[in-house]
Design a protein around this motif. Structure first.
Motif, PDB file in Angstrom:
ATOM      1  N   UNK A  53     -47.286  95.703 -91.915  1.00 34.35           N
ATOM      2  CA  UNK A  53     -46.797  94.455 -92.484  1.00 34.35           C
ATOM      3  C   UNK A  53     -46.048  93.648 -91.425  1.00 34.35           C
ATOM      4  N   UNK A  54     -46.363  92.366 -91.345  1.00 37.11           N
ATOM      5  CA  UNK A  54     -45.700  91.517 -90.370  1.00 37.11           C
ATOM      6  C   UNK A  54     -46.322  91.537 -88.996  1.00 37.11           C
ATOM      7  N   UNK A  55     -47.372  92.329 -88.818  1.00 33.42           N
ATOM      8  CA  UNK A  55     -48.102  92.312 -87.551  1.00 33.42           C
ATOM      9  C   UNK A  55     -49.130  91.188 -87.584  1.00 33.42           C
TER      10      UNK A  55
ATOM     11  N   UNK B 276     -41.934  89.572 -77.783  1.00 30.39           N
ATOM     12  CA  UNK B 276     -41.209  90.511 -78.642  1.00 30.39           C
ATOM     13  C   UNK B 276     -39.909  89.848 -79.091  1.00 30.39           C
ATOM     14  N   UNK B 277     -39.994  89.154 -80.212  1.00 36.09           N
ATOM     15  CA  UNK B 277     -38.879  88.341 -80.705  1.00 36.09           C
ATOM     16  C   UNK B 277     -38.965  88.336 -82.227  1.00 36.09           C
TER      17      UNK B 277
ATOM     18  N   UNK C 102     -47.854  90.689 -82.334  1.00 30.86           N
ATOM     19  CA  UNK C 102     -49.279  90.678 -82.013  1.00 30.86           C
ATOM     20  C   UNK C 102     -49.706  92.096 -81.656  1.00 30.86           C
ATOM     21  N   UNK C 103     -50.618  92.649 -82.449  1.00 32.79           N
ATOM     22  CA  UNK C 103     -50.997  94.053 -82.267  1.00 32.79           C
ATOM     23  C   UNK C 103     -52.482  94.263 -81.994  1.00 32.79           C
ATOM     24  N   UNK C 104     -53.335  93.291 -82.408  1.00 32.42           N
ATOM     25  CA  UNK C 104     -54.770  93.569 -82.436  1.00 32.42           C
ATOM     26  C   UNK C 104     -55.559  92.330 -82.044  1.00 32.42           C
ATOM     27  N   UNK C 105     -56.634  92.544 -81.285  1.00 32.40           N
ATOM     28  CA  UNK C 105     -57.592  91.501 -80.956  1.00 32.40           C
ATOM     29  C   UNK C 105     -58.930  91.895 -81.574  1.00 32.40           C
ATOM     30  N   UNK C 106     -59.525  90.993 -82.361  1.00 30.07           N
ATOM     31  CA  UNK C 106     -60.794  91.269 -83.046  1.00 30.07           C
ATOM     32  C   UNK C 106     -61.907  90.417 -82.451  1.00 30.07           C
TER      33      UNK C 106
ATOM     34  N   UNK D 160     -51.896  93.733 -72.331  1.00 36.47           N
ATOM     35  CA  UNK D 160     -50.822  93.254 -73.201  1.00 36.47           C
ATOM     36  C   UNK D 160     -50.524  94.233 -74.330  1.00 36.47           C
ATOM     37  N   UNK D 161     -51.030  95.447 -74.220  1.00 37.19           N
ATOM     38  CA  UNK D 161     -50.718  96.476 -75.206  1.00 37.19           C
ATOM     39  C   UNK D 161     -51.343  96.251 -76.567  1.00 37.19           C
TER      40      UNK D 161
END
Length: 358
Positions: free
Chosen positions: A74-76, A125-126, A132-136, A161-162
Motif C-alpha cells: 500500500x502506498x507504493x 525517498x520522501x 517507486x518500487x516497480x517498472x512494468x 534505482x532499486x
C-alpha cells in the motif's frame, strides 16, 4: 457462411487434440496444491521462462494484478506506459485492490517509454511521495516485439534505482518467435527476454490457443506471496487440471506454429497496403493495425461484418491472426475490404474504373 474472426487471438477454440488432453488430465485440488496437471504446467512454464516457480492464474489480468501486489505494498508506485494493458485495460485493479499508485508515462508508436522520462518519474525517498518500487513493460505491444537494446536499457535503469521489473508477456511467445526468426531457437529467445525481468505474466489463451489461463513466473518467494493474493481475489480453483492440461498441450504443440500466424498477418498487411484509402501501421507479429481515410473506419467494419469478417476498431482497425484463421480466410477478408472500396460512398454514383479510391 463461416465467419472469419479477426477480432483477437482470444477467440480461438480448443483443437480436438487439446480437448482429448483435457479429458485425459489427472486431477486433484489445486487449492491444496495437489492437482498434478496444474503442478506439471507450473513446472513447465517456470522452466521455459527460466524462473524458479510459476503460478497458474485464471486470466492475464489476474496474473498481472497478483504480480504487482506481490511486488508492491500500500502506498507504493509502479511506472507503466500510458497505453499499457496493466494500466489502461485492467480496470485499475492495482490501484483499487492493491492501493498501488500508477505513474503512467507517454509511449512512442512502438510502445516504448523514453528512459529519461522513466528516470525522472522515480520518486525520491520522501514521505511526500509514493514509493517507486516497480517498472512494468509489455511485450509484444500492439504486435511490436520490444527491441533487445531497449529491454537491456530499461533493465539496467531499474536495477540501478532499486526497482523490480515486471513483464506483461501476454504475447511473449509471439515476441520470442519473432526474435528467433525462421528455424531459430524459440526457447532461447524466450529466456533472453524473460531473463531481464523479476516476474513475467504469460498468457495461454491468446495465440497459444488454450481456452483459459495465464501464469505468473518468478522467484519462489514472490510466487508464494502471489498465491495468497490469488486466493484473495477469487483465483483459487479446485480441479483446475482440466484447464492446465490445455495450456500444457499448447506449450507442447502451439508455440512454433505462431510463425504461421505471423506469415498470415504479413499476407493480410501486404494486401491491405495495396488498397488506396488504407494505411497499414503494424504487422510485425500477428496483429495488423490499419487507418482508414476520411473517417470511414466504422462503415468498413459494418461492411466486413455483413460479409462475415470480424475486426475491431478501438484504435484504428485491428486484425489479429490466430490458429482459427487460414490463407483462405485472409484472402476472403481482403476481398471483402476491396469490395467496400469498390462501392460508392453513400449518396454518390459508383466510381468509374481506375478512379481514386476513398
Amino acid at each position: 457462411m463461416n465467419t472469419v474472426d479477426l477480432r483477437s487471438d482470444t477467440v480461438t477454440q480448443p483443437t480436438p487434440a487439446m480437448r482429448e488432453a483435457m479429458m485425459a488430465a489427472p486431477l486433484g485440488d489445486d487449492v491444496f496444491g495437489d492437482d498434478p496437471s496444474v503442478n506439471a504446467l507450473q513446472e513447465k512454464i517456470a522452466a521455459l521462462t527460466g524462473k524458479e516457480a510459476a503460478l497458474f492464474m485464471s486470466s492475464g489480468t489476474q496474473s498481472n494484478l497478483c504480480g504487482m501486489m506481490a511486488h508492491c505494498g500500500r502506498g507504493d508506485e509502479y511506472i507503466v506506459g500510458q497505453n499499457a494493458h496493466t494500466y489502461r485495460y485492467e480496470g485499475g485493479g492495482a490501484a483499487v485492490l492493491g492501493s498501488i499508485q500508477p505513474q503512467p508515462l507517454a509511449q512512442d508508436p512502438q510502445g516504448l517509454m523514453n528512459p529519461s522520462d522513466v528516470r525522472a518519474a522515480i520518486k525520491p525517498d520522501d514521505p511526500h511521495f509514493a514509493r517507486t518500487r516497480l517498472l512494468c513493460l509489455e511485450n509484444t505491444w500492439n504486435g511490436h516485439p520490444m527491441p533487445a537494446a531497449y529491454l537491456d536499457e530499461m533493465a539496467e535503469l531499474a536495477r540501478g534505482h532499486g526497482l523490480a521489473l515486471h513483464l506483461d508477456g501476454a504475447r511473449v511467445f509471439n515476441a520470442a518467435v519473432a526474435d528467433a526468426g525462421p528455424g531459430g531457437d524459440v526457447v532461447a529467445a524466450l529466456r533472453a527476454i524473460t531473463g531481464r525481468f523479476d516476474s513475467v505474466s504469460v498468457c495461454f489463451s491468446k495465440g497459444l490457443g488454450a481456452p483459459v489461463g495465464s501464469a505468473l513466473c518468478g522467484p519462489r518467494e514472490l510466487i508464494e506471496r502471489a498465491r495468497r493474493w490469488r486466493k484473495m481475489v477469487g483465483g483459487g480453483l479446485r480441479q483446475a487440471g482440466l484447464l492446465a492440461a490445455a495450456a500444457s498441450h499448447a506449450l507442447d504443440h502451439h508455440v512454433n506454429r505462431l510463425a504461421d500466424d505471423h506469415a498470415l498477418a504479413q499476407r493480410l498487411a501486404q494486401g491491405l497496403a495495396a488498397i488506396e484509402g488504407l494505411a497499414v501501421r503494424s504487422a510485425q507479429t500477428n496483429i495488423v493495425f490499419v487507418d482508414v481515410a476520411n473517417g470511414r473506419g466504422p462503415d468498413l467494419l459494418a461492411h466486413l461484418e455483413r460479409q462475415g469478417v470480424l475486426a475491431t476498431g478501438l484504435i484504428g482497425l485491428r486484425f489479429v491472426t490466430h490458429l482459427g484463421v487460414d490463407v483462405a480466410g485472409i484472402d476472403r477478408a481482403l476481398a471483402a475490404v476491396r469490395g467496400f472500396f469498390d462501392q460508392a460512398p453513400s449518396g454518390q454514383a459508383p466510381r468509374p474504373s481506375g478512379a481514386a479510391v476513398y
